[in-house]
Design an enzyme around this catalytic site. Sequence first.
Site, mmCIF file in Angstrom:
data_model
loop_
_atom_site.group_PDB
_atom_site.id
_atom_site.type_symbol
_atom_site.label_atom_id
_atom_site.label_comp_id
_atom_site.label_asym_id
_atom_site.label_seq_id
_atom_site.Cartn_x
_atom_site.Cartn_y
_atom_site.Cartn_z
ATOM 1 N N ASP A 297 0.847 -1.189 0.000
ATOM 2 C CA ASP A 297 0.000 0.000 0.000
ATOM 3 C C ASP A 297 0.884 1.240 0.000
ATOM 4 O O ASP A 297 2.037 1.199 0.433
ATOM 5 C CB ASP A 297 -0.900 -0.001 1.238
ATOM 6 C CG ASP A 297 -2.042 0.997 1.156
ATOM 7 O OD1 ASP A 297 -2.267 1.568 0.073
ATOM 8 O OD2 ASP A 297 -2.716 1.205 2.184
ATOM 9 N N HIS A 298 0.334 2.323 -0.518
ATOM 10 C CA HIS A 298 0.987 3.620 -0.420
ATOM 11 C C HIS A 298 0.504 4.328 0.839
ATOM 12 O O HIS A 298 -0.696 4.326 1.138
ATOM 13 C CB HIS A 298 0.649 4.498 -1.634
ATOM 14 C CG HIS A 298 1.324 4.077 -2.889
ATOM 15 N ND1 HIS A 298 0.665 3.975 -4.094
ATOM 16 C CD2 HIS A 298 2.610 3.735 -3.145
ATOM 17 C CE1 HIS A 298 1.509 3.596 -5.040
ATOM 18 N NE2 HIS A 298 2.699 3.440 -4.483
ATOM 19 N N PHE A 477 -5.005 4.359 0.396
ATOM 20 C CA PHE A 477 -6.043 3.473 -0.133
ATOM 21 C C PHE A 477 -5.659 2.828 -1.462
ATOM 22 O O PHE A 477 -6.456 2.775 -2.391
ATOM 23 C CB PHE A 477 -7.377 4.211 -0.263
ATOM 24 C CG PHE A 477 -7.697 5.120 0.891
ATOM 25 C CD1 PHE A 477 -7.534 4.676 2.202
ATOM 26 C CD2 PHE A 477 -8.130 6.414 0.680
ATOM 27 C CE1 PHE A 477 -7.816 5.517 3.272
ATOM 28 C CE2 PHE A 477 -8.409 7.256 1.747
ATOM 29 C CZ PHE A 477 -8.259 6.811 3.041
ATOM 30 N N HIS A 478 -4.426 2.290 -1.518
ATOM 31 C CA HIS A 478 -3.960 1.580 -2.700
ATOM 32 C C HIS A 478 -3.551 0.146 -2.367
ATOM 33 O O HIS A 478 -2.488 -0.308 -2.780
ATOM 34 C CB HIS A 478 -2.773 2.318 -3.333
ATOM 35 C CG HIS A 478 -3.086 3.681 -3.825
ATOM 36 N ND1 HIS A 478 -2.094 4.620 -4.105
ATOM 37 C CD2 HIS A 478 -4.257 4.298 -4.103
ATOM 38 C CE1 HIS A 478 -2.647 5.733 -4.529
ATOM 39 N NE2 HIS A 478 -3.970 5.562 -4.533
ATOM 40 N N PRO A 479 -4.348 -0.612 -1.613
ATOM 41 C CA PRO A 479 -3.946 -1.989 -1.316
ATOM 42 C C PRO A 479 -3.813 -2.794 -2.602
ATOM 43 O O PRO A 479 -4.609 -2.643 -3.533
ATOM 44 C CB PRO A 479 -5.094 -2.508 -0.440
ATOM 45 C CG PRO A 479 -6.274 -1.674 -0.825
ATOM 46 C CD PRO A 479 -5.705 -0.315 -1.116
#
Length: 543
Positions: A297-298, A477-479
């Site tokens: 994630d980011h 919110f980049h899983p």
Amino acid sequence: MANDMNSADYIIVGGGSAGCVMAARLSENGRHKVLLIEAGPSDRRFDIDVPVGYARTYFDARVNWMFNSAPVPALKDRVVYYPRGKVLGGSGSINAMVFARGQAEDFEDWEKVGNQGWGWRDVLPFYKKMETHDFGASDLHGGDGPMHVTQMGRDTHPICETFFKAAEELGFKHLSDLNGAEAEGVGHYQVNIKKGQRHSSAKAYLRPALKRGNLEVITGAQVLKVLVEGKRAVGVQLRRDGILQDVRAQREVILSAGAIGSPHLLLLSGIGPAADLKAQGIDVVHDLPMVGQNLMDHICYDHYFEATVPTLNSELGNWFGKIKAGAQYALLRRGPLAGSLNQAGGFVRSSPSRARPNIQLYFCPLAYEKASPDSRELIIVRSTPAFSLSASPCRPKSRGYLRLKSRDASVAPEIQPNLLSHPDDMAEIIEAAHLMRRLSNTKALGSVIRLETKPGPRTQSDADFEAYVKESTYSIFHPSGTCRMGTNAAESVVDSRLRVHGLQSLRVIDSAIFPSIPSANTNAPTMMVAEKGAAFLLGEDNR
């Protein structure tokens, strides 16, 4: 969809950013019967259409899974919130709409670890295929694809120009195209917005395809498991309105439920690490140890400033300004409600020693407070002129996992992102914090700053920044990566054609397959993966 539907050639689980692309492409030639199953409702909602409506959907359980992580050790055991779209369009219906492909080297890295056909030269045609770009058709952009990509600029706040001048003072180039030939620099973000409305894959791909007789869409239906006979996926079991139903797949089952939903469904189906499955009382259908592993994630980190000049706070922090913005949007589809709050930013190196851009910057002409779930809003806006500057490391090394907490499909899995668990990630974000301080101290930005409110001028040393980072860093919110693409079942879940290792007629096609996380927002790469995955299935890509 008709209630008597009990089979299709292709069953697609998840009507999100990838699933809508898959449904449109697989039904395009009319030869295949395609079924798309989505747990959430239709995306035909005002707060989804209006670009900044994501402030309303952020805590809306009707369209949002609203996951929470397990306590994250490196963040002082804070629980991290994970909004995920539970609606047609998926997270692309509730996100901030930034359209960023990532750097070309990201995909070269995918190919270097054995994923043949996933280098930049291989994925670029699929980016072009999806786009109708503001810049028109070229060697880098598409001109007649389903997805409209808009260059922000016309309605961005004038203070963005001050940010560009500050960046240039530090030697960062101003780029006219953040998805262009050059990766390093700052500029206006591009967004998937068309004529002032969100243009998700549900709108761009699925809606035009709905008139086809060979495409059926079910909403409000949760898939409970993949049905497997021997080593072949033959369908899915779903629950809709409390009724269980088995649906058969004549050709393939495609999981496009996202980096949380897709591995969760595999595990519920008995496909995953054998010991973990047995611990939950699930029969092992196929021992595949990497299902749910490699979670990436980011993260993001903010600096907030009060300004000496007007910002969007001056417009949206009072009722008169809100009414004016609403009228401007209603009449013209323009103004602050017609775009993303992430108006400017770019990709830079936090230090000259970095080999390539390692930090994504966000410049927002608005400073706001994050609200609580009870308020049903994302942000609280004060009227004091203010803005924020944020940094997100592009290629974090920390890895987490996802695993079952129950064999009940309605119970969310355990999500442990392990953010900042790798020491290099902490060092990098502290480096980024010092970079943001240097930006704020430039002549350009310094001239419009009245006060740094967060973290504040007393935060100076590495130790100071580390303490603040642990208290304030959050997921952006980049899983991704939980069904990693790779060459063997010991280290990955799917092969380079997105087929689940060791099983027939089952693929994962969404952000879960990323071997390493792209250097930017993940929605565009997810749709690219779906375009390429559809080409595999239709025999259009022979590489």
